[in-house]
Design an enzyme around this catalytic site. Structure first.
Site, PDB file in Angstrom:
ATOM      1  N   LYS A 220     -43.748  13.854  -9.718  1.00  0.00           N
ATOM      2  CA  LYS A 220     -42.569  14.668  -9.977  1.00  0.00           C
ATOM      3  C   LYS A 220     -41.646  14.000 -11.013  1.00  0.00           C
ATOM      4  O   LYS A 220     -41.999  12.984 -11.597  1.00  0.00           O
ATOM      5  CB  LYS A 220     -41.831  14.928  -8.659  1.00  0.00           C
ATOM      6  CG  LYS A 220     -42.687  15.684  -7.651  1.00  0.00           C
ATOM      7  CD  LYS A 220     -43.130  17.025  -8.218  1.00  0.00           C
ATOM      8  CE  LYS A 220     -43.931  17.877  -7.245  1.00  0.00           C
ATOM      9  NZ  LYS A 220     -45.241  17.356  -6.879  1.00  0.00           N
TER      10      LYS A 220
HETATM   11  C1  LIG Z   1     -43.587  23.450  -5.828  1.00  0.00           C
HETATM   12  C2  LIG Z   1     -43.955  22.380  -4.848  1.00  0.00           C
HETATM   13  N1  LIG Z   1     -43.519  22.464  -3.584  1.00  0.00           N
HETATM   14  C3  LIG Z   1     -43.813  21.524  -2.663  1.00  0.00           C
HETATM   15  C4  LIG Z   1     -44.576  20.422  -2.991  1.00  0.00           C
HETATM   16  C5  LIG Z   1     -44.906  19.410  -1.942  1.00  0.00           C
HETATM   17  O1  LIG Z   1     -44.328  18.178  -2.261  1.00  0.00           O
HETATM   18  P1  LIG Z   1     -44.776  16.825  -1.518  1.00  0.00           P
HETATM   19  O2  LIG Z   1     -45.978  16.305  -2.220  1.00  0.00           O
HETATM   20  O3  LIG Z   1     -43.592  15.912  -1.726  1.00  0.00           O
HETATM   21  O4  LIG Z   1     -44.991  17.157  -0.102  1.00  0.00           O
HETATM   22  C6  LIG Z   1     -45.037  20.271  -4.293  1.00  0.00           C
HETATM   23  C7  LIG Z   1     -45.873  19.116  -4.675  1.00  0.00           C
HETATM   24  O5  LIG Z   1     -46.704  19.153  -5.547  1.00  0.00           O
HETATM   25  C8  LIG Z   1     -44.721  21.273  -5.256  1.00  0.00           C
HETATM   26  O6  LIG Z   1     -45.140  21.196  -6.519  1.00  0.00           O
END
Ligand SMILES: Cc1ncc(COP(=O)(O)O)c(C=O)c1O
Length: 453
Positions: A220
């Site tokens: 991210k």
């Molecule tokens: C749009 C979106 N929502 C939720 C997530 C989930 O994030 P995490 O990997 O921190 O659980 C991601 C991760 O790629 C994402 O791109």
């Protein structure tokens, strides 16, 4: 028998002092962490010498609660509140956890419906089903975010929330989404996983809806390996998210306090962030503005230097100034031309890729979410699907959101590096121009000209 006087009666204590003991987490663990930074062997040897010469090493307290030192996780929460501008912020161990804690804070559960876009990482919708609620999937538009026009038809008596996802660093159409949510009396959870630091209408993403959810996973914008945050202005929702993220509010600072209001305490899970992630997150949040300025500068430089081709258009930005600039998305007239352009650009060294190819599985596209489309369940009770009469369940199919597939099949994704120099940007744009001039059919080149727009 000669009985010694008990300490409780004023006698000498049997145990005067225990320790000192060496710290549980000490020099070796720190060296393992430093190993990840890949210091040169000379630096490593110097650091090792310094660390091992420390005779009174205290060692870290890696748990946020009951920490004798100021907690890094708590400091990261404070920094997020400052960056995003909400009254409350809760650190968790991922955005997936942030989404579940948010749905739970809102009381979303069995038989409820939550509206999600057809293009997002699967976590946005899988977490809805994991909370025993039903994901209702709607098309995106040329912003690559949820199409607000599609929300009205998707709302039913069961709808509890809308989850706009600020996809690929740019804001969803938040004014229209908020209008609709307010009119219908449903909550808005902004999935800001991919757009931390972006804004819409002068407000930070994650501060516009009822709740914001952030990801700090390694891919991210601001990262701590794994990690996430829940942001809100609503104290009650913060309190309930806090309860859920901490088993049942078992470790909160007022650990054994009774609930102040019904609905504050319930059985939850463990989504707590560790102090290691908190420390990295804190440093990253402090760098966010600088990184985003770098992304925006590089992206705008590349975009300006790409020539104008009638067959080329860019992703629509709902708020140009609010885009984080982490990528540039271009559309070409059809899927075949797009695939050929990507191949040619990659051969030129231009860092691009496709977004959708019907032959390649991708967890960001609804047509691969077979867990939902095929209504899979984890337990014999058949939840979440068994909570709603069959005829009232959404009709899922692999082609139910045709606009999403059509747009994504024509999209070229260029990830931006915020360190790009001016020369890098011009070389990349030059590669795009070279390929488009060579491969676009003549009807798309007729009006081509060099231009900045
Ligand atoms: C749009 C979106 N929502 C939720 C997530 C989930 O994030 P995490 O990997 O921190 O659980 C991601 C991760 O790629 C994402 O791109």
């Amino acid at each position: 028998m000669n009985m010694e006087k008990l300490a409780i009666d004023g006698g000498t204590k049997a145990v005067e002092k225990l320790g000192p003991f060496p710290t549980k987490i000490g020099a070796q663990e720190l060296l393992e962490i430093l190993d990840m930074w890949e210091f040169s062997s000379e630096s490593r040897a110097k650091i090792k010498k310094i660390i091992e010469s420390e005779t009174n090493l205290k060692g870290p307290h890696l748990f946020r609660y009951y920490n004798p030192r100021p907690s890094k996780v708590a400091a990261a929460e404070q920094a997020m509140m400052k960056l995003i501008g909400t009254k409350y912020c809760l650190a968790v161990n991922s955005c997936t956890s942030a989404l579940v804690a948010s749905y739970r804070a809102l009381g979303i559960g069995s038989g409820d419906e939550v509206i999600v876009p057809a293009y997002t990482f699967f976590a946005t919708s899988s977490t809805v089903a994991a909370c025993n609620a039903i994901p209702v999937i709607i098309d995106i538009d040329d912003s690559l975010c949820m199409d607000p026009e599609k929300i009205g038809k998707a709302i039913t008596k069961r709808t509890k929330a809308i989850v706009p996802v600020h996809m690929r660093g740019a804001p969803a159409q938040m004014d229209a989404i908020m209008d609709m949510a307010n009119k219908k009396g449903v909550a808005v959870i902004e999935d800001t996983a991919q757009a931390g630091g972006g804004s819409f209408g002068g407000k930070q993403l994650g501060s516009i809806g009822t709740i914001g959810c952030f990801s700090f996973d390694f891919y991210k914008i601001i990262v701590s390996g794994e990690g996430g945050f829940v942001t809100t202005d609503d104290e009650w929702l913060y309190t309930r998210a806090q309860s859920w993220h901490d088993t049942a509010a078992c470790w909160r600072p007022d650990r054994f306090a009774r609930e102040k209001r019904e609905g504050e305490l319930f059985c939850g899970e463990n989504y707590r962030m560790s102090e290691l992630e908190g420390a990295v997150a804190l440093a990253q949040i402090c760098k966010a503005d600088k990184m985003i300025a770098g992304y925006r500068r590089a992206k705008n430089r590349i975009k300006e230097a790409i020539e104008e081709f009638p067959g080329l258009s860019f992703r629509r930005l709902t708020d140009e100034g609010g885009d984080t600039g982490i990528c540039l998305v271009m559309f070409l007239p059809d899927g075949d031309t797009t695939r050929r352009a990507i191949e040619c650009m990659q051969a030129e060294g231009v860092p691009v890729g496709g977004i959708y190819d019907s032959k390649i599985r991708d967890w960001h596209i609804f047509s691969y979410w077979e867990h939902i489309l095929d209504k899979k369940t984890v337990s014999s009770d058949g939840l979440p699907w068994s909570a709603v009469p069959k005829r009232e369940l959404p009709k899922y199919s692999r082609d139910m959101c045709p606009r999403t597939l059509e747009l994504l099949s024509r999209a070229i994704l260029m990830d931006i590096n915020y360190n790009y120099s001016d020369g890098d940007c011009l070389a990349i744009a030059g590669g795009v121009n070279k390929v488009l001039r060579a491969i676009l059919p003549p009807r798309f080149l007729a009006k081509a000209r060099v231009g900045v727009f």
